[in-house]
Design a protein around this motif. Structure first.
Motif, PDB file in Angstrom:
ATOM      1  N   GLN A 178       0.865  -1.178   0.000  1.00 15.66           N
ATOM      2  CA  GLN A 178       0.000   0.000   0.000  1.00 15.66           C
ATOM      3  C   GLN A 178       0.903   1.230   0.000  1.00 15.66           C
ATOM      4  O   GLN A 178       1.494   1.567   1.025  1.00 15.66           O
ATOM      5  N   PRO A 179       1.043   1.901  -1.141  1.00 16.27           N
ATOM      6  CA  PRO A 179       2.053   2.958  -1.251  1.00 16.27           C
ATOM      7  C   PRO A 179       1.720   4.211  -0.459  1.00 16.27           C
ATOM      8  O   PRO A 179       0.568   4.626  -0.355  1.00 16.27           O
ATOM      9  N   THR A 180       2.775   4.799   0.099  1.00 13.07           N
ATOM     10  CA  THR A 180       2.690   6.126   0.691  1.00 13.07           C
ATOM     11  C   THR A 180       3.409   7.133  -0.192  1.00 13.07           C
ATOM     12  O   THR A 180       3.277   8.336  -0.003  1.00 13.07           O
ATOM     13  N   MET A 181       4.179   6.613  -1.170  1.00 13.47           N
ATOM     14  CA  MET A 181       4.909   7.457  -2.117  1.00 13.47           C
ATOM     15  C   MET A 181       5.096   6.686  -3.413  1.00 13.47           C
ATOM     16  O   MET A 181       5.412   5.503  -3.396  1.00 13.47           O
ATOM     17  N   ILE A 182       4.852   7.346  -4.548  1.00 13.20           N
ATOM     18  CA  ILE A 182       5.137   6.765  -5.857  1.00 13.20           C
ATOM     19  C   ILE A 182       5.829   7.827  -6.698  1.00 13.20           C
ATOM     20  O   ILE A 182       5.295   8.920  -6.893  1.00 13.20           O
ATOM     21  N   GLU A 183       7.023   7.491  -7.180  1.00 18.32           N
ATOM     22  CA  GLU A 183       7.791   8.423  -7.997  1.00 18.32           C
ATOM     23  C   GLU A 183       7.891   7.932  -9.438  1.00 18.32           C
ATOM     24  O   GLU A 183       8.202   6.758  -9.676  1.00 18.32           O
ATOM     25  N   PHE A 184       7.649   8.830 -10.374  1.00 18.51           N
ATOM     26  CA  PHE A 184       7.783   8.546 -11.804  1.00 18.51           C
ATOM     27  C   PHE A 184       9.006   9.287 -12.326  1.00 18.51           C
ATOM     28  O   PHE A 184       9.091  10.514 -12.202  1.00 18.51           O
TER      29      PHE A 184
END
Length: 212
Positions: A178-184
């Motif tokens: 369950q992400p708290t941060m997603i970087e592209f």
């Protein structure tokens, strides 16, 4: 290894703009994943998972993403493997999708939990029988005497389940990140890459740009 010092690639295939990013990172990831798939990348659902012991000793390996849903990212493993034991003891993980051929990368940080047994059963039931046997036969991450020991275990369970449905072993199942941060990340010339990051907040997600 002086040639390592001279290895360099310029990234020129794309860019990221705040105004073109979706408000939900799961929607953005779905678009990126579809691009990776249609680009013909080998196993575009492969992701590096990093776990850590309770005292902070990290380890990393490659697993396969098997589901993306409104909560997060699902993969399956042996719960008694090193990653399984570490995630159960310290339920925080990081993941990386490295799509270097299309000059893109996605990084994820979040909280991990087991998926429901019914979900693990449903995925296990669609696996090939050889893979099901492997889930029973492999004492994953444990030291074995040699290849022969693994072959004997495989033969044992192949014989045991011959002519019958192979049930999911209780030590095997899914984890949900369950992400708290997603970087592209999008490669750009001169190492001035684009980095767009979604941070989880109470009412949704905040999108920010990071320096490369």
């Amino acid at each position: 290894m002086d040639e390592l010092n001279r290895m360099r690639k310029e990234y020129r295939s794309g860019s990221l703009k705040e105004t073109e990013m979706t408000s939900n990172p799961f929607d953005e990831f779905q678009v990126w994943l579809e691009t990776a798939i249609t680009s013909g990348l080998s196993e575009p659902n492969a992701m590096i998972i990093a776990s850590a012991t309770p005292d902070g000793r990290p380890s990393a390996r490659v697993v396969l993403l098997k589901e993306l849903n409104k909560k997060g990212f699902v993969f399956y493993t042996n719960y008694m493997s090193r990653k399984g034991r570490e995630l159960l003891a310290n339920p925080f993980a990081a993941a990386v999708f490295d799509w270097h051929e299309i000059e893109r990368q996605v990084r994820i940080e979040g909280i991990v939990e087991k998926v429901e047994d019914e979900e693990s059963d449903a995925y296990f039931n669609v696996r090939p029988n050889d893979a099901k046997i492997g889930a029973w036969a492999s004492p994953q991450s444990r030291i074995v005497r040699g290849r022969k020991e693994l072959e004997e275990l495989e033969k044992k369970y192949t014989t045991q389940f011959a002519g019958s449905e192979i049930p999911r072993p209780s030590h095997w199942g899914g984890f949900l990140i369950q992400p708290t941060m997603i970087e592209f990340w999008q490669g750009r010339p001169n190492r001035m890459h684009d980095r767009m990051v979604y941070y989880k907040v109470d009412k949704g997600w905040n999108l920010k740009r990071l320096a490369p």
